[in-house]
Write an enzyme that holds these catalytic residues in place. Structure first.
Site, PDB file in Angstrom:
ATOM      1  N   ARG A  18      -1.139  -9.507  -0.985  1.00 11.28           N
ATOM      2  CA  ARG A  18      -1.263 -10.129  -0.583  1.00 11.28           C
ATOM      3  C   ARG A  18      -2.427 -10.644  -1.518  1.00 11.28           C
ATOM      4  NH1 ARG A  18      -5.663  -9.807   4.646  1.00 11.28           N
ATOM      5  NH2 ARG A  18      -6.751  -8.179   3.753  1.00 11.28           N
ATOM      6  N   ASP A  39      -1.008  -0.368  -1.248  1.00  9.69           N
ATOM      7  CA  ASP A  39      -2.283  -1.411  -0.474  1.00  9.69           C
ATOM      8  C   ASP A  39      -1.803  -0.492   0.423  1.00  9.69           C
ATOM      9  OD1 ASP A  39      -3.253  -3.328   0.686  1.00  9.69           O
ATOM     10  OD2 ASP A  39      -2.704  -4.469  -0.814  1.00  9.69           O
ATOM     11  N   TYR A 161     -21.852  -6.312  -4.879  1.00  9.70           N
ATOM     12  CA  TYR A 161     -20.685  -6.672  -5.412  1.00  9.70           C
ATOM     13  C   TYR A 161     -20.562  -7.186  -6.834  1.00  9.70           C
ATOM     14  CZ  TYR A 161     -15.628  -9.521  -5.730  1.00  9.70           C
ATOM     15  OH  TYR A 161     -14.953 -10.288  -6.416  1.00  9.70           O
ATOM     16  N   VAL A 196     -11.624 -18.261  -6.220  1.00 12.90           N
ATOM     17  CA  VAL A 196      -9.794 -18.361  -5.170  1.00 12.90           C
ATOM     18  C   VAL A 196      -9.849 -19.160  -4.100  1.00 12.90           C
ATOM     19  CG1 VAL A 196      -7.967 -18.204  -5.780  1.00 12.90           C
ATOM     20  CG2 VAL A 196      -8.876 -17.492  -7.803  1.00 12.90           C
ATOM     21  N   THR A 198      -8.465 -17.871  -1.579  1.00 15.29           N
ATOM     22  CA  THR A 198      -7.674 -16.672  -0.780  1.00 15.29           C
ATOM     23  C   THR A 198      -8.768 -15.937   0.068  1.00 15.29           C
ATOM     24  OG1 THR A 198      -8.831 -14.825  -1.998  1.00 15.29           O
ATOM     25  CG2 THR A 198      -6.624 -15.883  -3.039  1.00 15.29           C
TER      26      THR A 198
END
Length: 267
Positions: A18, A39, A161, A196, A198
């Site tokens: 995804r 995945d 991150y 983005v 998502t």
């Protein structure tokens, strides 16, 4: 670039079920490549592979926890056997756990390091072994690691991150140097995507609110847009098109590079 600039190429896309991974997989397929979706999300991953197959591309799915060395071995072997070779690795799988530095948890840092650093390192290791002369595929290839604009700017609440994505940048450059010096015939580059929308991107917006850095998700997103010279969030297609370029012959003399796809946010 021509419409089928990747005709005959075979690609493994991690985190391909995804989001950005699925968009890159579709763009590679549209450019002529055969696609293996890798995945931990089996049902979603198989559905994505089936959707891409409807466009005429040869596809497959393999379950892959990118932190597991043996699963990487099986995923690469499955790619070679199913697609008939292995020319492209998109190291896209990643996790982001938001936290102010004062509240950071060791287990969260370890999880991000395992997926974002160890996963990328193992992916490059097994791609090199398969793509280099004498390997299971043996025709060289291209690796694109997905870093982040977070590797280039100081954005609050994502220190862990940011650290892992900075590591992806450094690992990319060292791997490119090794591949060139040792004659593997593999180019290694990375992308720095901006925000983005998502699932992961919008979760970050919500988390920014939870740690007290924005009054609501819309304000969090607006702050990012304000810092972006092109005045909008990224789209999955922006990242996918850049990945196709780095995998193509048009990028044949590019290796060890980091390409920002962030609307200028990280300049």
């Amino acid at each position: 670039m021509s419409a089928k600039t990747l005709a005959g190429k075979r690609a493994l896309v991690t985190g391909g079920a995804r989001g950005i991974g699925a968009a890159i997989a579709q763009a590679l397929a549209d450019a002529g490549a055969a696609i293996m979706i890798a995945d931990i999300l089996e049902d979603v991953g198989r559905d994505t592979a089936a959707t891409i197959a409807k466009s005429g591309a040869k596809t497959g799915f393999v379950k892959l926890d990118v932190t597991d060395d043996q699963q990487w071995e099986r995923a690469v072997a499955s790619t070679v056997s199913t697609l008939g070779g292995y020319d492209i690795l998109i190291n896209n799988a990643g996790v982001e756990i938001t936290s102010l530095v004062i509240d950071v948890r060791a287990e969260d840092l370890r999880r991000m390091c395992d997926v974002n650093i160890v996963g990328v390192g193992l992916g490059m290791k097994h791609a090199f072994r398969a793509m280099r002369p004498g390997g299971a595929a043996g025709a060289g290839g291209a690796i694109v690691n997905i870093a982040s604009v977070a590797a280039t700017i100081a954005f609050p609440a994502i220190a862990g991150y940011s650290g892992t994505k900075s590591a992806v940048d450094r690992m990319t450059r060292v791997a490119a140097m090794e591949a060139g010096k040792l004659g593997y015939g593999v180019r290694v580059n990375c992308l720095y995507p901006g925000l983005v929308p998502t699932d992961m991107g919008m979760q970050l917006a919500g988390d920014i609110v939870k740690v007290g850095l924005a009054p609501d998700p819309n304000a969090a997103v607006a702050s990012v847009i304000e810092q972006t010279p092109l005045g909008r969030l990224g789209e999955v297609g922006d990242i996918a098109d850049a990945a196709v370029f780095l995998c193509s012959n048009e990028a044949r003399f590019i290796t060890g590079a980091g390409l920002p796809v962030d609307g200028g946010m990280g300049m």
